[in-house]
Scaffold this motif. Sequence first.
Motif, PDB file in Angstrom:
ATOM      1  N   VAL A   3      -3.637  20.760   8.848  1.00  0.00           N
ATOM      2  CA  VAL A   3      -4.601  19.808   8.289  1.00  0.00           C
ATOM      3  C   VAL A   3      -3.979  19.066   7.111  1.00  0.00           C
ATOM      4  O   VAL A   3      -4.148  17.850   6.959  1.00  0.00           O
ATOM      5  N   ALA A   4      -3.219  19.797   6.268  1.00  0.00           N
ATOM      6  CA  ALA A   4      -2.536  19.149   5.132  1.00  0.00           C
ATOM      7  C   ALA A   4      -1.546  18.104   5.632  1.00  0.00           C
ATOM      8  O   ALA A   4      -1.413  17.031   5.046  1.00  0.00           O
ATOM      9  N   GLY A   5      -0.863  18.411   6.728  1.00  0.00           N
ATOM     10  CA  GLY A   5       0.075  17.462   7.331  1.00  0.00           C
ATOM     11  C   GLY A   5      -0.628  16.195   7.807  1.00  0.00           C
ATOM     12  O   GLY A   5      -0.151  15.075   7.571  1.00  0.00           O
ATOM     13  N   GLU A   6      -1.776  16.376   8.465  1.00  0.00           N
ATOM     14  CA  GLU A   6      -2.539  15.216   8.942  1.00  0.00           C
ATOM     15  C   GLU A   6      -3.052  14.388   7.757  1.00  0.00           C
ATOM     16  O   GLU A   6      -3.124  13.161   7.812  1.00  0.00           O
ATOM     17  N   LEU A   7      -3.385  15.081   6.673  1.00  0.00           N
ATOM     18  CA  LEU A   7      -3.851  14.414   5.456  1.00  0.00           C
ATOM     19  C   LEU A   7      -2.746  13.535   4.861  1.00  0.00           C
ATOM     20  O   LEU A   7      -3.003  12.423   4.387  1.00  0.00           O
ATOM     21  N   VAL A   8      -1.507  14.021   4.912  1.00  0.00           N
ATOM     22  CA  VAL A   8      -0.353  13.250   4.420  1.00  0.00           C
ATOM     23  C   VAL A   8      -0.172  11.974   5.245  1.00  0.00           C
ATOM     24  O   VAL A   8       0.063  10.892   4.705  1.00  0.00           O
ATOM     25  N   ILE A   9      -0.288  12.103   6.578  1.00  0.00           N
ATOM     26  CA  ILE A   9      -0.169  10.929   7.460  1.00  0.00           C
ATOM     27  C   ILE A   9      -1.266   9.912   7.133  1.00  0.00           C
ATOM     28  O   ILE A   9      -1.009   8.701   7.002  1.00  0.00           O
ATOM     29  N   ALA A  10      -2.504  10.407   6.986  1.00  0.00           N
ATOM     30  CA  ALA A  10      -3.630   9.519   6.678  1.00  0.00           C
ATOM     31  C   ALA A  10      -3.431   8.855   5.314  1.00  0.00           C
ATOM     32  O   ALA A  10      -3.706   7.658   5.144  1.00  0.00           O
ATOM     33  N   ARG A  11      -2.915   9.623   4.320  1.00  0.00           N
ATOM     34  CA  ARG A  11      -2.659   9.081   2.976  1.00  0.00           C
ATOM     35  C   ARG A  11      -1.670   7.920   3.033  1.00  0.00           C
ATOM     36  O   ARG A  11      -1.887   6.865   2.434  1.00  0.00           O
ATOM     37  N   ASP A  12      -0.578   8.119   3.791  1.00  0.00           N
ATOM     38  CA  ASP A  12       0.443   7.066   3.886  1.00  0.00           C
ATOM     39  C   ASP A  12      -0.111   5.815   4.563  1.00  0.00           C
ATOM     40  O   ASP A  12       0.230   4.687   4.194  1.00  0.00           O
ATOM     41  N   ARG A  13      -0.966   6.026   5.546  1.00  0.00           N
ATOM     42  CA  ARG A  13      -1.537   4.869   6.261  1.00  0.00           C
ATOM     43  C   ARG A  13      -2.489   4.075   5.351  1.00  0.00           C
ATOM     44  O   ARG A  13      -2.448   2.838   5.311  1.00  0.00           O
ATOM     45  N   ILE A  14      -3.313   4.811   4.601  1.00  0.00           N
ATOM     46  CA  ILE A  14      -4.241   4.147   3.675  1.00  0.00           C
ATOM     47  C   ILE A  14      -3.462   3.403   2.593  1.00  0.00           C
ATOM     48  O   ILE A  14      -3.815   2.283   2.207  1.00  0.00           O
ATOM     49  N   ALA A  15      -2.367   4.008   2.114  1.00  0.00           N
ATOM     50  CA  ALA A  15      -1.547   3.374   1.073  1.00  0.00           C
ATOM     51  C   ALA A  15      -0.957   2.062   1.574  1.00  0.00           C
ATOM     52  O   ALA A  15      -0.946   1.059   0.840  1.00  0.00           O
ATOM     53  N   GLN A  16      -0.489   2.063   2.839  1.00  0.00           N
ATOM     54  CA  GLN A  16       0.077   0.830   3.410  1.00  0.00           C
ATOM     55  C   GLN A  16      -0.988  -0.265   3.519  1.00  0.00           C
ATOM     56  O   GLN A  16      -0.745  -1.432   3.196  1.00  0.00           O
ATOM     57  N   ILE A  17      -2.197   0.133   3.973  1.00  0.00           N
ATOM     58  CA  ILE A  17      -3.276  -0.849   4.151  1.00  0.00           C
ATOM     59  C   ILE A  17      -3.699  -1.419   2.800  1.00  0.00           C
ATOM     60  O   ILE A  17      -3.900  -2.631   2.649  1.00  0.00           O
ATOM     61  N   SER A  18      -3.819  -0.537   1.762  1.00  0.00           N
ATOM     62  CA  SER A  18      -4.256  -1.006   0.440  1.00  0.00           C
ATOM     63  C   SER A  18      -3.231  -1.955  -0.177  1.00  0.00           C
ATOM     64  O   SER A  18      -3.594  -2.942  -0.830  1.00  0.00           O
ATOM     65  N   GLU A  19      -1.927  -1.662   0.032  1.00  0.00           N
ATOM     66  CA  GLU A  19      -0.873  -2.561  -0.466  1.00  0.00           C
ATOM     67  C   GLU A  19      -0.962  -3.927   0.206  1.00  0.00           C
ATOM     68  O   GLU A  19      -0.779  -4.963  -0.410  1.00  0.00           O
ATOM     69  N   ARG A  20      -1.255  -3.890   1.517  1.00  0.00           N
ATOM     70  CA  ARG A  20      -1.326  -5.149   2.278  1.00  0.00           C
ATOM     71  C   ARG A  20      -2.525  -5.996   1.836  1.00  0.00           C
ATOM     72  O   ARG A  20      -2.435  -7.218   1.723  1.00  0.00           O
ATOM     73  N   LEU A  21      -3.654  -5.329   1.559  1.00  0.00           N
ATOM     74  CA  LEU A  21      -4.856  -6.066   1.149  1.00  0.00           C
ATOM     75  C   LEU A  21      -4.717  -6.588  -0.273  1.00  0.00           C
ATOM     76  O   LEU A  21      -5.332  -7.603  -0.630  1.00  0.00           O
ATOM     77  N   GLY A  22      -3.954  -5.882  -1.114  1.00  0.00           N
ATOM     78  CA  GLY A  22      -3.671  -6.372  -2.461  1.00  0.00           C
ATOM     79  C   GLY A  22      -4.807  -6.224  -3.457  1.00  0.00           C
ATOM     80  O   GLY A  22      -4.769  -6.829  -4.532  1.00  0.00           O
ATOM     81  N   ASP A  23      -5.833  -5.444  -3.134  1.00  0.00           N
ATOM     82  CA  ASP A  23      -6.940  -5.214  -4.067  1.00  0.00           C
ATOM     83  C   ASP A  23      -6.494  -4.172  -5.101  1.00  0.00           C
ATOM     84  O   ASP A  23      -6.205  -3.024  -4.755  1.00  0.00           O
ATOM     85  N   GLU A  24      -6.451  -4.565  -6.379  1.00  0.00           N
ATOM     86  CA  GLU A  24      -5.919  -3.678  -7.420  1.00  0.00           C
ATOM     87  C   GLU A  24      -6.721  -2.392  -7.560  1.00  0.00           C
ATOM     88  O   GLU A  24      -6.165  -1.313  -7.757  1.00  0.00           O
ATOM     89  N   GLU A  25      -8.055  -2.493  -7.505  1.00  0.00           N
ATOM     90  CA  GLU A  25      -8.899  -1.290  -7.626  1.00  0.00           C
ATOM     91  C   GLU A  25      -8.635  -0.337  -6.468  1.00  0.00           C
ATOM     92  O   GLU A  25      -8.546   0.873  -6.655  1.00  0.00           O
TER      93      GLU A  25
END
Length: 363
Positions: A3-25
């Motif tokens: 589960v921790a491993g899947e959480l890491v994958i999900a974290r990286d995906r969310i980080a990529q999406i947030s960087e792409r959207l560019g919303d500072e908050e």
Amino acid sequence: MNVAGELVIARDRIAQISERLGDEELVEATRHASQIVSSLQNEIMTSRMVPVWQIFERFPRVVRDTARALGKEVEFKIEGKEIELDRSMLDEMGEPVLHLLRNSLDHGIELPADRVKAGKPRVATLTLTAERDRATVLIRVTDDGRGIDQNRVLPRAKALGIVESTTSKLSEQELVAIISRPGFSTADKVTELSGRGVGFDIVANKVRTLGGSLEVHTDQGLGTSVSMRLPLTLAISRALLARVEKEIYAIPLTHVLETFALSQPMLLEVKGKEVVAIRDDVFPAIRLRERVGLPPGAHAGGQVVLVELAERRAALIVDEFVGQQEIVMKQFDGVNGSRTLFSGATILGDGAPALIIDASTLL
């Protein structure tokens, strides 16, 4: 841990999406969540670490009983019992260690009378060692027996068509590759311990599926040392992501020394083989695109990864670097007859899969 491993994958995906959207908050909230996930992951990994003596403690009796059955006299030593490994890794490595110990007792260590004739102590020494080496653990089985006899391996290899009939001597690397082949055995007769086509190939395959590598050093008449280099945990590790054509591959950071931009003057030829000159040294050049079956690139540009395994180093040439990432190892069964270039696969932040390169197959 899964589960921790899947959480890491999900974290990286969310980080990529947030960087792409560019919303500072959103970026700030994602970074905070990433720190929490990292802390949770470290706590879980630490709680799963157990000392290797938990698996080592059953081996003295096995060695004693096996030596007695073979009529051999052996002093068995264990070093590094306090070294810690992930529980799942510890459960998996018991069988390979047992194979290596039995292999030493049956093939390596001589009968007491033969040892005395060779000017050795009557009692042989067999040592099982665990030690930390950077982000890996080294499990080593060493004996002071006869070593791997080329005179027995070479004729058998020729008879099976593994090497050319004109070959007169094998390098240490070739020797290991031959005895690691499925079903290869020099035993004259089938016994409970040997000649059944099991042993070294099982160890090599098991270590590879664990994301580790196997190193063998042998001196004929003096003994053999077999080392299993294993990651601390099966689940999560850091890797360098590199692209070749449209594919991204993961190279475990435990084997990465340095990275360089490739320029034409760095490429040389020594004895008909391509090498890469880095500072005052030259290293064998390995083009990843050729290893994965792609046609040669149109230009000499690219990036170089200096990879290391034990004392061996090589320059791995890729098209470009994508970055570093914590990867979650997903094991898979190799396709029958395919190249053993990969130790598993991982899921990247964008949801795409990437194959994990097994450094031991490169060097």
